[in-house]
Write an enzyme that holds these catalytic residues in place. Structure first.
Site, PDB file in Angstrom:
ATOM      1  N   SER A  37       0.834  -1.197   0.000  1.00 24.71           N
ATOM      2  CA  SER A  37       0.000   0.000   0.000  1.00 24.71           C
ATOM      3  C   SER A  37       0.878   1.260   0.000  1.00 24.71           C
ATOM      4  O   SER A  37       1.691   1.429  -0.904  1.00 24.71           O
ATOM      5  CB  SER A  37      -0.962  -0.025   1.196  1.00 24.71           C
ATOM      6  OG  SER A  37      -1.893   1.026   1.134  1.00 24.71           O
ATOM      7  N   ASP A  75     -10.199  -2.645  -5.732  1.00 27.36           N
ATOM      8  CA  ASP A  75      -9.352  -1.594  -5.148  1.00 27.36           C
ATOM      9  C   ASP A  75      -9.477  -0.346  -6.018  1.00 27.36           C
ATOM     10  O   ASP A  75      -9.177  -0.386  -7.221  1.00 27.36           O
ATOM     11  CB  ASP A  75      -7.899  -2.063  -5.092  1.00 27.36           C
ATOM     12  CG  ASP A  75      -6.971  -1.044  -4.427  1.00 27.36           C
ATOM     13  OD1 ASP A  75      -7.465   0.022  -3.992  1.00 27.36           O
ATOM     14  OD2 ASP A  75      -5.762  -1.323  -4.337  1.00 27.36           O
ATOM     15  N   HIS A 120      -8.196  -4.305  -1.375  1.00 28.34           N
ATOM     16  CA  HIS A 120      -6.927  -3.660  -1.029  1.00 28.34           C
ATOM     17  C   HIS A 120      -6.326  -4.334   0.214  1.00 28.34           C
ATOM     18  O   HIS A 120      -7.008  -4.555   1.206  1.00 28.34           O
ATOM     19  CB  HIS A 120      -7.164  -2.170  -0.763  1.00 28.34           C
ATOM     20  CG  HIS A 120      -5.911  -1.376  -0.609  1.00 28.34           C
ATOM     21  ND1 HIS A 120      -5.175  -0.940  -1.689  1.00 28.34           N
ATOM     22  CD2 HIS A 120      -5.256  -0.933   0.492  1.00 28.34           C
ATOM     23  CE1 HIS A 120      -4.137  -0.250  -1.261  1.00 28.34           C
ATOM     24  NE2 HIS A 120      -4.156  -0.236   0.063  1.00 28.34           N
TER      25      HIS A 120
END
Length: 448
Positions: free
Chosen positions: A277, A380, A410
């Site tokens: 991320s 996502d 995600h």
């Protein structure tokens, strides 16, 4: 579509996380922020380090910068105890030593992946050669490398996720993920505990990532210096006398002694960056700076990077940003709040170079970037921009494949509630297959 359990957990997760973000926005910070910073939150569940080989991996925490909270956790796989492979004729090990075979347990049908897990607990002796288990409470109790015949393993520098405002390198979820990668990929994972926002806004986290790469280079130089001072004859894991400590070289960021695990087992010429991320943004930044620095980081060489659902954003909305704005776990509104906490107010922009990798006048040119694997999830909202970055790399002949996972969200391979799903395991195995291409030595190529 994601399962009902995932949907319910997503609702609960978003409620708590959004509440915490709003509280931090409303809480005024001191006019002169503390540069020391923090690397974890009180609500974060953390896993204690264990320098003995538990579940096939030994871990230790190191605070590497005396001026900030920057720290690392080292994950050393048990396979490092095996003697290094010889290119010449093999010799039978001495009777006083025990060689532990690597179990080749599972093969993935689609990829033929060898699952290089360490021996199970019932296959191990009560203590290994080089494992210091003295009863003295004040003495170090854990693995201490033997000076001879140490197996060298590649280094993987890992940056956790959490939107720059949460998460930690020693959280239960990150500890599990790093252990999995260390065992499957047969690498030493160095998980970075960078400073969090809003206590330390941009560029603190990025500077911390680069500082760890500098620290690794310093470690290699310190190891060489220690050999010239005679400590190499005693072994990198040996304890030093007070007189010897005074002879150690102290570098600019406080590394005054050789880190024994890295000195004995680390091969810094095979370094891979992995970011989760927002950690993907940090990894990409560190890769860029390593390219710009050229040989200044020697002997550290970044040979590849893995970007797992990177936190790439921009002012012009993509199709996924329009359609998936209210998606599972990290939705667009929540990530925008985190972005406000991360950037200084005067720099607040969706096209800030920390978030948009495709801005004009980017340095260095994309064609100089290392091979880059990008992991994206179907559900996502940031997926399209990550794919666009990968396409931009391929246009300039950089090896940059994309792996997209159907029905995934995600951080599907890193969230604590999803870590043990088949999809998370498959993702880890896919990463290993690709990374092995860039860390395998020619005299010992990995078979696909």
């Amino acid at each position: 579509m994601p399962s009902l359990a995932v949907k319910l957990n997503s609702v609960f997760f978003k409620f708590l996380f959004k509440q915490r973000l709003q509280n931090r926005i409303q809480t005024p910070l001191n006019e002169s922020p503390n540069q020391y910073g923090i690397t974890t939150r009180p609500e974060e569940s953390v896993s204690a380090s264990n320098p003995s080989f538990t579940d096939g991996v030994a871990t230790k925490d190191i605070h590497i910068d005396p001026f900030t909270a920057l720290s690392i956790r080292i994950f050393l796989p048990e396979s490092s105890l095996s003697p290094p492979e010889q290119t010449g004729p093999k010799t039978k090990p001495k009777s006083s030593q025990q060689v532990y075979p690597i179990s080749l347990i599972q093969r993935r049908k689609s990829y033929g992946l060898l699952n290089m897990e360490a021996p199970r607990n019932d296959m191990r002796r009560s203590s290994f050669e080089g494992l210091d288990l003295r009863s003295d409470n004040n003495a170090y109790q854990g693995y201490a490398p033997s000076p001879q015949n140490c197996k060298k393993l590649p280094i993987m520098l890992q940056f956790h996720g959490g939107g720059w405002v949460s998460g930690s390198n020693d959280s239960v979820a990150n500890d599990f993920f790093c252990r999995r990668i260390a065992k499957l990929c047969d690498v030493i994972v160095v998980a970075v505990g960078y400073r969090l926002a809003p206590e330390n806004k941009y560029p603190a986290a990025f500077e911390d990532g680069l500082k760890v790469l500098h620290w690794l280079g310093k470690q290699a130089n310190l190891a060489e210096c220690s050999k010239s001072m005679g400590s190499g004859a005693r072994g990198v894991g040996a304890e030093f006398t007070k007189a010897e400590v005074q002879r150690h070289i102290v570098d600019a960021i406080g590394a005054s002694v050789v880190e024994p695990w890295l000195a004995a087992h680390g091969d810094l010429s095979r370094c891979v960056l992995l970011g989760v991320s927002c950690g993907g943004n940090i990894a990409d930044y560190v890769a860029r700076k390593a390219v710009e620095a050229g040989k200044l980081f020697d002997p550290v060489k970044v040979v590849a990077q893995v970007l797992m659902y990177p936190f790439f954003i921009g002012s012009v909305p993509t199709e996924s940003e329009k359609k998936l704005a209210n998606t599972y776990f990290y939705d667009k509104e929540m990530c925008t709040l985190a972005w406000r906490l991360f950037l200084p107010e005067e720099e607040l922009s969706l096209d800030h170079p920390a978030g948009n990798p495709l801005i004009l006048d980017r340095s260095p040119p994309l064609k100089l970037m290392p091979p880059t694997l990008t992991i994206v999830a179907e559900h996502d909202w940031m997926r399209d921009r990550a794919i666009a970055y990968s396409e931009a790399l391929r246009k300039v002949n950089v090896v940059a494949p994309v792996l997209e996972y159907k029905d995934a969200v995600h951080e599907f391979a890193n969230l604590d509630i999803l870590l043990k799903t088949p999809q998370a395991q498959a993702c880890a195995e896919d990463i290993v297959i690709w990374v092995k291409k860039y860390i395998s030595r020619r005299d010992n190529e990995f078979s696909y």
